[in-house]
Design an enzyme around this catalytic site. Structure first.
Site, PDB file in Angstrom:
ATOM      1  N   SER A  82       0.804  -1.228   0.000  1.00 35.85           N
ATOM      2  CA  SER A  82       0.000   0.000   0.000  1.00 35.85           C
ATOM      3  C   SER A  82       0.838   1.280   0.000  1.00 35.85           C
ATOM      4  CB  SER A  82      -0.948   0.025   1.207  1.00 35.85           C
ATOM      5  OG  SER A  82      -1.928  -0.942   1.060  1.00 35.85           O
ATOM      6  N   THR A  90      -3.713  -3.812   8.741  1.00 37.29           N
ATOM      7  CA  THR A  90      -3.457  -5.130   8.174  1.00 37.29           C
ATOM      8  C   THR A  90      -3.153  -6.137   9.277  1.00 37.29           C
ATOM      9  OG1 THR A  90      -2.261  -6.284   6.416  1.00 37.29           O
ATOM     10  CG2 THR A  90      -0.989  -4.669   7.652  1.00 37.29           C
ATOM     11  N   LYS A 127      -6.592  -6.563  12.427  1.00 37.18           N
ATOM     12  CA  LYS A 127      -7.919  -6.206  11.897  1.00 37.18           C
ATOM     13  C   LYS A 127      -9.031  -6.460  12.915  1.00 37.18           C
ATOM     14  CE  LYS A 127      -6.861  -7.072   7.042  1.00 37.18           C
ATOM     15  NZ  LYS A 127      -7.292  -7.750   5.819  1.00 37.18           N
ATOM     16  N   GLU A 180     -21.689  -0.916   9.611  1.00 30.19           N
ATOM     17  CA  GLU A 180     -22.527  -2.089   9.898  1.00 30.19           C
ATOM     18  C   GLU A 180     -21.783  -3.384   9.523  1.00 30.19           C
ATOM     19  OE1 GLU A 180     -26.412  -1.581   8.195  1.00 30.19           O
ATOM     20  OE2 GLU A 180     -26.786  -3.749   8.349  1.00 30.19           O
ATOM     21  N   ASN A 224     -10.398  -2.902   8.221  1.00 27.63           N
ATOM     22  CA  ASN A 224      -9.113  -2.773   7.532  1.00 27.63           C
ATOM     23  C   ASN A 224      -8.807  -1.330   7.161  1.00 27.63           C
ATOM     24  OD1 ASN A 224     -10.719  -2.469   5.247  1.00 27.63           O
ATOM     25  ND2 ASN A 224      -9.395  -3.735   3.958  1.00 27.63           N
ATOM     26  N   ASP A 280     -12.277  -4.927   2.315  1.00 27.74           N
ATOM     27  CA  ASP A 280     -11.652  -6.060   1.604  1.00 27.74           C
ATOM     28  C   ASP A 280     -12.603  -6.643   0.557  1.00 27.74           C
ATOM     29  OD1 ASP A 280      -8.989  -6.590   2.391  1.00 27.74           O
ATOM     30  OD2 ASP A 280      -9.667  -7.418   4.313  1.00 27.74           O
ATOM     31  N   GLY A 332     -11.985 -17.096   7.109  1.00 24.77           N
ATOM     32  CA  GLY A 332     -11.296 -16.220   8.054  1.00 24.77           C
ATOM     33  C   GLY A 332     -11.610 -14.766   7.730  1.00 24.77           C
ATOM     34  N   GLY A 333     -10.645 -13.870   8.043  1.00 26.48           N
ATOM     35  CA  GLY A 333     -10.881 -12.440   7.873  1.00 26.48           C
ATOM     36  C   GLY A 333     -11.293 -12.057   6.458  1.00 26.48           C
TER      37      GLY A 333
END
Ligand code: NAD
Length: 269
Positions: free
Chosen positions: A21, A67, A71, A83, A92, A108, A134-135
């Site tokens: 990033s 990251t 998170k 929400e 994130n 994401d 997962g995330g």
């Protein structure tokens, strides 16, 4: 060059040297001649509360991308979250309001959908399989539901985690058929690997060869893994004449969502 009047954004995680990033944002800021810069922050978990206090008081900082591994941890410590971030219990990106309040979101899934749209995939009415709950898998699954898929299947080596995500999504989106049951890939118009399987040249596939042999040409096959860019799953799908979407495409397609939430870029960049 960072000067006294430069407005900052940050990205926080640990470790941090692998993130793309800062290069992506700083290149965009420079190209648009903006006095903005992104800094990368490798923060110890014990210092996260002090870090958040600093963000609240940091008047020339507009926001912070979050990251791994923070998170989930940071989602519970902000002043307000969207929400979807509340449902996913994960953020994130954080925006710092002028009065110092910190607002969180998780984009994401939006990044994933932006990249999929570039492959002419419109989620509305489609049937999708997400491997990994997962995330990132949760965020992608949530955004697919928001975008109106008609059927969603979730699978994970942790059946408990997959079922928990199905429960969460069924509550939020009661009109969508969501389950963990499947024995072929034939009915899916989108198959996403949202697990780390295939990362770092392991050569592993996230689904059995039997299942992969039922993949039909034309199904969009996507991977969230960023390195290697062409994972074993994507290589297999490409050989089957399927369109493919890489992890770096998803990461890049999310920049506008992150930047726009922090107020430093338009939504489309
Ligand atoms: P996580 O640990 O929260 O979740 C990973 C999930 O995958 C877990 O639930 C785990 O049980 C499951 N899993 C592991 N092996 C599996 C298998 N063989 N079959 C099914 N499920 C399996 O991790 P995360 O934060 O969701 O990250 C996942 C991957 O996404 C990482 O490789 C990360 O680098 C990548 N990522 C990519 C982007 C992007 O923009 N491309 C963004 C964020 C993360």
């Amino acid at each position: 060059m960072i000067g006294g009047a430069t407005q900052l954004v940050a990205i926080v995680g640990s470790p941090i040297s692998q993130v793309k990033s800062p290069e992506n944002f700083n290149t965009w800021f420079a190209r648009h001649e903006l006095n903005l810069a992104m800094i990368a922050v490798d923060m110890r978990e014990q210092a996260l509360d002090a870090f958040l206090d600093s963000l609240r008081g940091w008047q020339n900082l507009r926001g912070c991308v979050v990251t791994v591994p923070y998170k989930q941890l940071l989602a519970t410590r902000l002043d307000e979250v969207s929400e979807r971030a509340l449902a996913l219990r994960s953020v994130n990106v954080i925006r710092r309001e002028p009065d110092g309040r910190l607002i969180g979101d998780n984009v994401d899934g939006e990044g994933f959908l932006n990249a999929a749209r570039q492959h002419q995939f419109q989620a509305e009415g489609k049937s999708a399989l997400v491997v990994g709950s997962g995330g990132v898998g949760s965020a992608i699954a949530y955004s697919l539901c928001q975008a109106g898929v008609s059927q969603l299947t979730i699978t994970d080596v942790s059946a408990e985690r997959a079922l928990a995500l199905v429960d969460l999504l069924q509550t939020a989106f009661p009109s969508i058929a969501i389950s963990c049951e499947f024995n072929s890939l034939e009915s899916f118009e989108l198959v996403v690997n949202a697990s780390p399987v295939g990362m770092g040249g392991s050569g592993e596939l996230p689904l059995s060869t039997d299942l992969l042999n039922s993949l039909k040409a034309g199904t969009l096959v996507a991977d969230v893994v960023t390195s290697p860019e062409i994972t074993p799953l994507l290589a297999f799908a490409r050989d089957r004449q399927c369109p493919i979407q890489t992890g770096p495409e998803m990461a890049y397609a999310q920049l506008g969502n992150l930047g726009n939430f922090m107020g430093v870029t338009p939504l489309q960049i």
